[in-house]
Design an enzyme around this catalytic site. Structure first.
Site, short mmCIF file in Angstrom:
data_model
loop_
_atom_site.label_atom_id
_atom_site.label_comp_id
_atom_site.label_asym_id
_atom_site.label_seq_id
_atom_site.Cartn_x
_atom_site.Cartn_y
_atom_site.Cartn_z
N PRO A 279 11.23 9.32 -3.17
CA PRO A 279 11.87 8.64 -4.28
C PRO A 279 11.31 7.26 -4.59
O PRO A 279 11.00 6.48 -3.68
CB PRO A 279 13.34 8.53 -3.86
N ASN A 280 11.18 7.01 -5.86
CA ASN A 280 10.76 5.72 -6.44
C ASN A 280 9.27 5.43 -6.28
O ASN A 280 8.77 4.44 -6.83
CB ASN A 280 11.60 4.55 -5.88
N ARG B 264 6.93 -1.15 -9.76
CA ARG B 264 8.11 -1.47 -8.97
C ARG B 264 7.81 -2.58 -7.95
O ARG B 264 6.80 -2.50 -7.24
CB ARG B 264 8.46 -0.18 -8.24
N TYR C 89 5.05 -3.80 -2.97
CA TYR C 89 4.29 -2.54 -2.99
C TYR C 89 2.94 -2.62 -3.71
O TYR C 89 2.22 -1.62 -3.76
CB TYR C 89 5.16 -1.44 -3.62
N ASN D 147 5.39 9.91 2.74
CA ASN D 147 6.15 8.68 2.57
C ASN D 147 7.44 9.10 1.91
O ASN D 147 7.48 9.34 0.70
CB ASN D 147 5.39 7.67 1.70
N ALA E 197 13.12 5.86 0.80
CA ALA E 197 14.42 5.55 1.42
C ALA E 197 15.00 6.74 2.18
O ALA E 197 15.82 6.55 3.09
CB ALA E 197 15.40 5.08 0.35
N HIS F 203 15.18 6.81 6.02
CA HIS F 203 16.24 6.17 6.79
C HIS F 203 17.56 6.94 6.75
O HIS F 203 18.52 6.56 7.40
CB HIS F 203 16.47 4.75 6.24
N GLU G 155 4.06 10.14 9.19
CA GLU G 155 4.94 9.33 8.33
C GLU G 155 4.22 8.04 7.98
O GLU G 155 3.68 7.38 8.87
CB GLU G 155 6.23 9.02 9.11
N HIS H 189 4.28 4.28 5.56
CA HIS H 189 4.98 3.33 4.68
C HIS H 189 3.99 2.29 4.21
O HIS H 189 3.13 1.84 4.98
CB HIS H 189 6.13 2.65 5.42
N ILE H 190 4.12 1.91 2.97
CA ILE H 190 3.25 0.90 2.38
C ILE H 190 3.60 -0.47 2.98
O ILE H 190 2.73 -1.23 3.39
CB ILE H 190 3.44 0.91 0.84
N SER H 191 4.89 -0.76 3.01
CA SER H 191 5.33 -2.06 3.53
C SER H 191 5.56 -1.96 5.04
O SER H 191 5.70 -0.86 5.59
CB SER H 191 6.63 -2.48 2.84
N ARG I 168 11.40 -6.06 7.30
CA ARG I 168 12.35 -6.04 6.20
C ARG I 168 13.79 -5.84 6.70
O ARG I 168 14.06 -6.07 7.86
CB ARG I 168 11.90 -4.95 5.21
N ARG J 36 16.01 -0.53 7.28
CA ARG J 36 14.69 0.10 7.15
C ARG J 36 13.99 0.26 8.50
O ARG J 36 12.92 0.83 8.60
CB ARG J 36 13.79 -0.71 6.21
C1 DQA Z 1 8.76 2.55 1.85
C2 DQA Z 1 9.78 1.76 2.66
C3 DQA Z 1 11.18 2.29 2.42
O1 DQA Z 1 12.12 1.55 3.17
C4 DQA Z 1 11.54 2.18 0.94
O2 DQA Z 1 12.82 2.72 0.71
C5 DQA Z 1 10.52 2.79 0.06
C6 DQA Z 1 9.10 2.61 0.37
C7 DQA Z 1 7.33 1.99 1.98
O3 DQA Z 1 6.40 2.70 1.66
O4 DQA Z 1 7.15 0.83 2.38
O5 DQA Z 1 10.84 3.38 -0.97
O6 DQA Z 1 8.73 3.89 2.36
#
Ligand code: DQA
Length: 139
Positions: free
Chosen positions: A9-10, A17, A22, A71, A74, A77, A95, A97-99, A104, A108
């Protein structure tokens, strides 16, 4: 070699965004770079904002591809169902994650998926995906 990237998602809004977290590159642009860098492998891409669709994709490809880079955004979590899907399939899953999720908010810091994954890569920006692909290629 056949690798599947799954974004949750997102992540369709990458480049638009929360750019300070990101970055300003859209995923399709990055994907083109990845595909030219790794022209000798097939990199399939799927994105969905819907939990069940991510599970369906894991079921669809998880018995045939050489590796999956996910990825789950959210859902990482929160989703017992995605964790169960990863545990149910045969292909190795990494798995990403970009961040750096550990820098954070506390919610997360917990991944429900990590225990069913081969490993986790977080905090390297979009390069997290490439690092995961490198691992799948070298195993
Ligand atoms: C994310 C980190 C998640 O906590 C967040 O909800 C995202 C992006 C990342 O790639 O850093 O949507 O997965």
């Amino acid at each position: 070699m056949n690798i599947q990237i799954i974004n949750g998602p997102n992540l369709n809004l990458l480049g638009v965004r929360e750019k300070s977290i990101y970055g300003d590159t859209g995923f399709e642009t990055y994907l083109n770079q990845l595909r030219s860098r790794y022209a000798n492998i097939t990199i399939n891409y799927y994105q969905s904002n819907v939990e069940g669709e991510i599970i369906n994709k894991l079921h669809e490809v998880g018995f045939s591809v050489d590796g999956i880079v996910i990825n789950a955004g959210a859902y990482t979590h929160t989703s017992v169902a995605i964790a169960d899907a990863i545990a149910a399939i045969n292909s190795p899953v990494i798995e990403v994650h970009i961040s750096n999720v550990y820098k954070r908010e506390e919610f997360r810091h917990k991944s429900l998926l990590a225990a069913s994954c081969k490993g986790v890569i977080a905090g390297f920006g979009l390069d997290s995906y490439r690092l995961a692909i490198e691992n799948l290629m070298n195993s």
